[in-house]
Motif scaffolding. Structure first.
Motif, PDB file in Angstrom:
ATOM      1  N   UNK A  16      60.488   4.091  28.656  1.00  0.00           N
ATOM      2  CA  UNK A  16      61.284   4.408  29.846  1.00  0.00           C
ATOM      3  C   UNK A  16      60.428   4.776  31.049  1.00  0.00           C
ATOM      4  N   UNK A  17      59.097   4.662  30.882  1.00  0.00           N
ATOM      5  CA  UNK A  17      58.204   4.870  32.007  1.00  0.00           C
ATOM      6  C   UNK A  17      57.660   6.265  32.164  1.00  0.00           C
ATOM      7  N   UNK A  18      57.837   7.112  31.146  1.00  0.00           N
ATOM      8  CA  UNK A  18      57.328   8.487  31.199  1.00  0.00           C
ATOM      9  C   UNK A  18      56.141   8.595  30.233  1.00  0.00           C
ATOM     10  N   UNK A  19      54.946   8.568  30.764  1.00  0.00           N
ATOM     11  CA  UNK A  19      53.748   8.579  29.921  1.00  0.00           C
ATOM     12  C   UNK A  19      53.705   9.831  29.059  1.00  0.00           C
ATOM     13  N   UNK A  20      53.342   9.652  27.797  1.00  0.00           N
ATOM     14  CA  UNK A  20      53.240  10.768  26.862  1.00  0.00           C
ATOM     15  C   UNK A  20      51.814  10.841  26.323  1.00  0.00           C
ATOM     16  N   UNK A  21      51.120  11.906  26.655  1.00  0.00           N
ATOM     17  CA  UNK A  21      49.778  12.122  26.145  1.00  0.00           C
ATOM     18  C   UNK A  21      49.848  12.382  24.646  1.00  0.00           C
ATOM     19  N   UNK A  22      49.018  11.701  23.881  1.00  0.00           N
ATOM     20  CA  UNK A  22      48.989  11.920  22.443  1.00  0.00           C
ATOM     21  C   UNK A  22      49.590  10.802  21.631  1.00  0.00           C
ATOM     22  N   UNK A  23      50.250   9.835  22.278  1.00  0.00           N
ATOM     23  CA  UNK A  23      50.806   8.704  21.538  1.00  0.00           C
ATOM     24  C   UNK A  23      49.668   7.812  21.048  1.00  0.00           C
ATOM     25  N   UNK A  24      49.531   7.603  19.726  1.00  0.00           N
ATOM     26  CA  UNK A  24      48.441   6.746  19.221  1.00  0.00           C
ATOM     27  C   UNK A  24      48.675   5.285  19.619  1.00  0.00           C
ATOM     28  N   UNK A  25      47.665   4.652  20.172  1.00  0.00           N
ATOM     29  CA  UNK A  25      47.809   3.309  20.717  1.00  0.00           C
ATOM     30  C   UNK A  25      46.898   2.311  20.005  1.00  0.00           C
ATOM     31  N   UNK A  26      46.935   1.065  20.501  1.00  0.00           N
ATOM     32  CA  UNK A  26      46.092   0.016  19.924  1.00  0.00           C
ATOM     33  C   UNK A  26      44.617   0.384  19.983  1.00  0.00           C
ATOM     34  N   UNK A  27      44.216   1.105  21.024  1.00  0.00           N
ATOM     35  CA  UNK A  27      42.817   1.535  21.107  1.00  0.00           C
ATOM     36  C   UNK A  27      42.452   2.429  19.928  1.00  0.00           C
ATOM     37  N   UNK A  28      43.378   3.305  19.511  1.00  0.00           N
ATOM     38  CA  UNK A  28      43.138   4.155  18.340  1.00  0.00           C
ATOM     39  C   UNK A  28      43.084   3.315  17.072  1.00  0.00           C
ATOM     40  N   UNK A  29      43.985   2.325  16.981  1.00  0.00           N
ATOM     41  CA  UNK A  29      43.962   1.436  15.825  1.00  0.00           C
ATOM     42  C   UNK A  29      42.667   0.662  15.725  1.00  0.00           C
ATOM     43  N   UNK A  30      42.144   0.220  16.868  1.00  0.00           N
ATOM     44  CA  UNK A  30      40.868  -0.500  16.896  1.00  0.00           C
ATOM     45  C   UNK A  30      39.725   0.407  16.471  1.00  0.00           C
ATOM     46  N   UNK A  31      39.662   1.618  16.999  1.00  0.00           N
ATOM     47  CA  UNK A  31      38.593   2.549  16.612  1.00  0.00           C
ATOM     48  C   UNK A  31      38.615   2.799  15.104  1.00  0.00           C
ATOM     49  N   UNK A  32      39.809   2.922  14.534  1.00  0.00           N
ATOM     50  CA  UNK A  32      39.914   3.149  13.087  1.00  0.00           C
ATOM     51  C   UNK A  32      39.370   1.967  12.300  1.00  0.00           C
ATOM     52  N   UNK A  33      39.728   0.744  12.727  1.00  0.00           N
ATOM     53  CA  UNK A  33      39.252  -0.430  11.991  1.00  0.00           C
ATOM     54  C   UNK A  33      37.745  -0.572  12.113  1.00  0.00           C
ATOM     55  N   UNK A  34      37.192  -0.271  13.294  1.00  0.00           N
ATOM     56  CA  UNK A  34      35.738  -0.302  13.454  1.00  0.00           C
ATOM     57  C   UNK A  34      35.077   0.712  12.520  1.00  0.00           C
ATOM     58  N   UNK A  35      35.693   1.888  12.383  1.00  0.00           N
ATOM     59  CA  UNK A  35      35.151   2.909  11.496  1.00  0.00           C
ATOM     60  C   UNK A  35      35.223   2.469  10.034  1.00  0.00           C
ATOM     61  N   UNK A  36      36.329   1.814   9.654  1.00  0.00           N
ATOM     62  CA  UNK A  36      36.453   1.297   8.289  1.00  0.00           C
ATOM     63  C   UNK A  36      35.305   0.339   7.980  1.00  0.00           C
ATOM     64  N   UNK A  37      35.085  -0.635   8.848  1.00  0.00           N
ATOM     65  CA  UNK A  37      34.032  -1.620   8.600  1.00  0.00           C
ATOM     66  C   UNK A  37      32.640  -0.973   8.631  1.00  0.00           C
ATOM     67  N   UNK A  38      32.464   0.000   9.518  1.00  0.00           N
ATOM     68  CA  UNK A  38      31.180   0.698   9.563  1.00  0.00           C
ATOM     69  C   UNK A  38      30.939   1.477   8.276  1.00  0.00           C
ATOM     70  N   UNK A  39      31.992   2.112   7.742  1.00  0.00           N
ATOM     71  CA  UNK A  39      31.841   2.873   6.501  1.00  0.00           C
ATOM     72  C   UNK A  39      31.555   1.948   5.324  1.00  0.00           C
ATOM     73  N   UNK A  40      32.215   0.792   5.285  1.00  0.00           N
ATOM     74  CA  UNK A  40      31.927  -0.181   4.224  1.00  0.00           C
ATOM     75  C   UNK A  40      30.469  -0.615   4.286  1.00  0.00           C
ATOM     76  N   UNK A  41      29.999  -0.937   5.498  1.00  0.00           N
ATOM     77  CA  UNK A  41      28.603  -1.362   5.656  1.00  0.00           C
ATOM     78  C   UNK A  41      27.643  -0.244   5.282  1.00  0.00           C
TER      79      UNK A  41
END
Length: 378
Positions: free
Chosen positions: A336-361
């Motif tokens: 509805x156009x009201x920004x909410x600080x703290x909403x997990x976004x695609x950027x958070x999802x990307x950081x998590x996947x990068x961390x997963x692959x880094x931990x595997x390596x």
């Protein structure tokens, strides 16, 4: 009260572990109407279940492609689509709906690879649509209070974060071939990581969320304690954050006797805090040189953010479905156009996947310190 937004769901069908939490959460505050769904890999089962949940027959779809085609041209099309399917399908479905102009809430992990994660970030930015990721534990009111206390300097600079998400529900080797368990350790279904990608990334996201810092490097040790498993069912990860915070993380699915087992401790220069998902209404706070205090959800003097996401009076518990509901509260506001600080976004999802692959390596390299940042954020 604003008009309800239209909501649809892909996956999360009858017998699903996460489906009921999404349905309860999305509709808890009157922000969303559940109007469309492709709920099961079996089209007939999915259509039948959707109609039993009250969805009209023409919006009870057999699969996600049918749902995308059916919703695109409707004047009352869904405003938000939740993707709660197996991990390997998240990227394709999320990308398609974003490109078609729908807002998306994707279950974690958002993608299977870092490259896919970066593509989702680019598509979300180009489309102007919201792509959120269901790191719902960060939406508990008292977790938001911890974050507020860190941000306002109430424990000084954060020195150390210790977190774990460890349970024993996959610890029975005789149950290892149960389909609901087996897929989590199958690379074709789960990706490169088992337990860390399933539960550990919740703990890692929480560390960044509360500390206000991003994971930069990791050193990991993975173990498959049940020999038939290809992917790990236990992991220990040391991490260093860009602002200098030291982190320790343990995640396991074979810790028999532990039930949910998600907690986080944050230690700063002038105080420390602890939150546990099994007592989500409380934060234990210890100022340096002082006594440990129990802070309760709903009591006077908490931050506006904690108060905003609390629904019932003090001493009444608010559990997991209402934490999921808080994600939907913030999503509705954002749509509805009201920004909410703290909403997990695609950027958070990307950081998590990068961390997963880094931990595997790192684990494959005997625990070598490895850069955990996505290439596009370095």
């Amino acid at each position: 009260m604003a008009m309800k937004l239209n909501w649809g769901m892909i996956g999360g069908g009858e017998g699903s572990q996460i489906g009921p939490a999404h349905r309860l959460g999305a509709q808890a505050d009157g922000n969303f109407a559940f109007v469309a769904g492709a709920l099961d890999a079996d089209p007939a089962r999915g259509r039948d279940y959707a109609q039993r949940l009250g969805i009209a027959a023409d919006r009870a779809y057999g699969d996600w492609r049918e749902m995308l085609e059916g919703e695109q041209g409707r004047p009352d099309r869904v405003d938000l689509v939740t993707v709660a399917t197996p991990n390997s399908t998240h990227f394709e479905i999320t990308k398609a709906f974003l490109e078609a102009g729908f807002h998306v809430l994707c279950e974690k992990p958002m993608t299977m690879t870092v490259e896919e994660g970066e593509e989702i970030v680019r598509v979300a930015r180009a489309s102007g649509r919201i792509c959120a990721v269901n790191y719902c534990y960060s939406a508990y009111p008292m977790v938001r209070e911890m974050r507020h206390m860190v941000r306002t300097g109430q424990i000084g600079r954060v020195r150390l974060v210790v977190t774990n998400f460890s349970h024993g529900h996959h610890g029975d080797a005789t149950d290892a071939d149960n389909p609901r368990v087996r897929w989590r350790y199958d690379p074709a279904m789960a990706g490169v990581s088992g337990q860390f990608a399933d539960c550990g990334i919740h703990a890692l996201h929480m560390a960044s969320f509360v500390a206000g810092d991003e994971v930069e490097r990791v050193s990991a040790d993975f173990a498959s304690t049940i020999p038939s498993r290809v992917l790990e069912d236990d992991a220990m990860v040391n991490f260093r954050m860009s602002g200098g915070t030291v982190g320790r993380l343990w995640t396991s699915s074979v810790a028999i006797g532990r039930q949910h087992g998600f907690d986080i401790q944050v230690f700063g220069e002038t105080g420390g805090m602890r939150w546990a998902s099994e007592q989500p209404n409380q934060v234990l706070y210890t100022p340096v040189g002082g006594r440990t205090q129990i802070m309760e959800k709903g009591e006077a003097g908490l931050s506006d953010e904690a108060a905003r996401l609390s629904r019932v009076a003090i001493a009444h518990p608010e559990g997991f479905p209402l934490a999921v509901a808080n994600i939907y509260v913030d999503l509705a506001a954002a749509i509805r156009g009201q920004a909410r600080d703290g909403l997990p976004t695609a950027e958070d999802g990307l950081r998590s996947m990068a961390a997963v692959h880094a931990c595997v390596a790192s684990a494959q390299a005997g625990g070598a310190w490895t850069d955990a940042r996505p290439p596009m954020f370095r």
